[in-house]
Design an enzyme around this catalytic site. Structure first.
Site, PDB file in Angstrom:
ATOM      1  N   SER A  70     -42.508  66.672 -37.761  1.00  0.00           N
ATOM      2  CA  SER A  70     -43.908  66.555 -38.155  1.00  0.00           C
ATOM      3  C   SER A  70     -44.039  65.837 -39.505  1.00  0.00           C
ATOM      4  CB  SER A  70     -44.540  67.952 -38.182  1.00  0.00           C
ATOM      5  OG  SER A  70     -45.945  67.884 -38.292  1.00  0.00           O
ATOM      6  N   ASP A 117     -48.799  67.158 -27.521  1.00  0.00           N
ATOM      7  CA  ASP A 117     -48.923  67.511 -28.937  1.00  0.00           C
ATOM      8  C   ASP A 117     -50.394  67.470 -29.365  1.00  0.00           C
ATOM      9  OD1 ASP A 117     -48.741  67.728 -31.743  1.00  0.00           O
ATOM     10  OD2 ASP A 117     -46.801  66.718 -31.768  1.00  0.00           O
ATOM     11  N   HIS A 128     -46.523  70.772 -30.072  1.00  0.00           N
ATOM     12  CA  HIS A 128     -46.028  70.506 -31.428  1.00  0.00           C
ATOM     13  C   HIS A 128     -44.922  71.499 -31.774  1.00  0.00           C
ATOM     14  CE1 HIS A 128     -46.410  68.296 -35.136  1.00  0.00           C
ATOM     15  NE2 HIS A 128     -46.470  69.413 -35.834  1.00  0.00           N
TER      16      HIS A 128
END
Length: 257
Positions: free
Chosen positions: A128, A199, A232
């Protein structure tokens, strides 16, 4: 704790922010030490979260360094403080860029790698916001300098980004086009990007566009993997991909299956 100060000058006035980085966790290689990779966590996380996972991977020849980002106010959370490699107001291509924060974090990563033996291959990876910082480090490496113009000192051999995006994507192609040396470095730097189609934090299309921007800028040795249904977070299929890719890209030997 370690700290790094950075300053930015405008119109004769200098502002200075000091970034206090948190605890760094190290996973020692279980076999012959052939590579060292700094692995960067996501927004609000800490280094220990990833060091525990990395220790379980079948990569006995890699030393992992897992730092913890500074705790700072984050615009995305209305100024609420949390661990972050740089400030961000929105996760999109149009977001304003905290260049000072990015430079400080990229410099911290380079400093962690600077004491490794000369024969050890060096890399940066992350998840991320950590992936975004690792990609920023890649651009610093090929351009030979940070965003503030200071020289970038580390020769990186591998970049991994999971569920991330490319900061400063708008200016990268123009900056790359002005340097033949940057183009040469970019063409030879292996990059693995992985992104889940499901995501809902860092949109898949943003990860895809980041990969396209890097390819257009001259990063020829780039692999982009997608995962149906992945949100995610990471899954064994993805970490297996990372293990296989690092083993091949870094020429590692003696990996356990």
């Amino acid at each position: 704790m370690s700290s790094r100060s950075s300053s930015e000058s405008s119109g004769g006035r200098t502002t200075r922010r000091t970034f206090e980085f948190g605890r760094t966790h190290v996973v020692r290689p279980k076999g012959q030490h052939q590579a060292t990779i700094v692995w960067l966590h996501g927004l609000g996380d800490k280094g220990s979260s990833w060091s525990q996972l990395l220790e379980t991977l079948p990569l006995p020849n890699i030393k992992w360094i897992c730092p913890t980002a500074p705790t700072r106010p984050v615009a995305l959370f209305g100024g609420f403080p949390c661990t972050a490699w740089f400030d961000v107001g929105e996760i999109s291509e149009d977001a304003s860029v905290d260049l000072e924060g990015l430079d400080a974090s990229a410099a911290h990563v380079a400093n962690l790698l600077s004491t490794e033996p000369a024969d050890i291959k060096l890399g940066v990876g992350g998840f991320s916001m950590g992936a975004a910082t690792s990609l920023y480090s890649a651009t610093c490496r090929v351009l030979g300098q940070y965003g503030n113009g200071n020289p970038y000192p580390i020769n990186l051999s591998a970049i991994v980004g999971l569920s991330g995006w490319l900061p400063c994507s708008r200016t990268l192609t123009n900056r790359m086009g002005r340097s033949h040396e940057a183009a040469r470095r970019a063409a030879s730097l292996p990059i693995l990007l992985c992104h889940g189609i499901g995501d809902d934090v860092v949109a898949y299309r943003l990860g895809e566009r980041s990969a396209q921007t890097l390819s257009s800028a001259g990063f020829r040795n780039l692999t982009f993997r997608t995962y149906n249904g992945l949100g995610h977070y990471t899954i064994p299929e993805e970490t297996n991909e990372v293990c296989n890719w690092l083993t091949a890209s870094l020429g590692l030997g003696g990996s356990r299956s």
